[in-house]
Design a protein around this motif. Structure first.
Motif: not given
Length: 332
Positions: A156-166, A189-193, A196-198
């Motif tokens: 399964q693939t992971l996606g991260i939503i970040n509520l942030d100013a930075h 880490d995602q790239s090494a494995a 994808p980086f979502h």
């Protein structure tokens, strides 16, 4: 995994003495959260199905390394202090569990992040819904470690939503991570494995990120909804972008850095955003889009620093975000 959590300097189980408050009655319609909170020990592998599993991450080691104002290690206690008296508005199909705290021992942030990952994986395996109470935004990398291990054999693939100013995608400093390097570490880490980086970042401000960071994020295909674009006229486009992002992955992890909000509403953070997000009807329309995603699986809140929190405004904002999350989860 349990070896990491068996050290009392790293993990402490849920504490019932924390959950005390006003009692208006014993019938559910009159109850408050402290009357329903079940404090558990992750080392005993508790039953967590249909449960919101709270876990504190008592760290500001990453904030200190990042030259921020420390104090966020006491954020979990401050949030619990507000949560304890919240009224019960959710059905009895959903349970509340306090799984305790992850601590930092001997300034070893990396060990604490690994331990957080171990605890989070255990919660997911027990079919709980993790809500991690920070703590500095170094919580992100530890949270990710747990999801990564949980998803490892599930294709399964992971996606991260970040509520942030930075963007929090800065390179390591002297080979070590901090509160601003989490997404750099995750991408690496995602790239090494070969994965994808979502990453979708909401609330980002130019004044809070260098041109180099914004260029690096673009290079890594990070999706952005900048603070200045959080306007009513673009609500439809924002909703579409969030929904499409979730459809591209199997597991959505939401991380909320409280410094995304305007200082008047969130003064108690490690790095103030004087012109950040206003928690008004527009924001909560966006927030509800995220909460309605069918594949949101875990959440954390970061950067609450109670030593600068005027009238507990930031802690109350965090509690309101959690309150709305749990009421929404109870309807799924």
């Amino acid at each position: 995994m349990n070896l990491l959590l068996s050290d009392p300097g790293i993990y402490t189980k849920g504490d019932p003495s924390v959950w005390k408050g006003r009692i208006d009655g014993q019938e559910r319609d009159w109850m408050r959260w402290h009357q329903l909170m079940d404090c558990v020990d992750l080392l005993q592998q508790p039953e967590l199905q249909r449960s919101i599993a709270f876990l504190g991450f008592c760290s500001d080691e990453g904030v200190g390394r990042n030259q921020g104002r420390v104090g966020a290690k006491d954020g979990p206690a401050a949030i619990r202090n507000v949560l304890t008296n919240l009224p019960v508005h959710f059905s009895d199909k959903l349970k509340l569990k306090d799984c305790g705290d992850i601590l930092v021992k001997d300034n070893d942030l990396e060990l604490s992040q690994e331990s957080l990952g171990a605890a989070l994986k255990l919660i997911l395996q027990q079919e709980g819904f993790p809500v991690i109470l920070g703590g500095g935004h170094e919580v992100t990398y530890g949270h990710y470690l747990g999801i990564r291990e949980f998803l490892k054999d599930r294709n399964q693939t992971l996606g991260i939503i970040n509520l942030d100013a930075h963007l929090d995608i800065r390179a390591l400093q002297d080979g070590k991570g901090n509160s601003g390097t989490g997404f750099y570490q995750i991408e690496r880490d995602q790239s090494a494995a070969g994965q994808p980086f979502h990453y979708l970042a909401i609330g980002i401000q130019e004044i809070s990120n260098t041109k180099g960071l914004l260029a690096y994020a673009k290079e890594k295909n990070v999706q952005l909804i900048e603070r200045e674009h959080l306007v009513t006229e673009k609500l439809g486009l924002i909703r579409e972008k969030i929904v499409n992002f979730s459809k591209s992955v199997d597991y959505v992890y939401l991380t909320i850095d409280l410094d995304a909000f305007a200082a008047a509403y969130a003064p108690g953070v490690s790095a103030l955003a004087f012109n950040g997000i206003v928690p008004d009807d527009l924001f909560f329309s966006v927030y509800n889009v995220i909460l309605d995603l069918p594949n949101i699986r875990s959440v954390d809140l970061a950067e609450l620093n109670p030593y600068f929190d005027i009238d507990s405004r930031t802690a109350k904002l965090a509690a309101d975000l959690i309150f709305k999350l749990i009421n929404k989860m109870a309807t799924k």
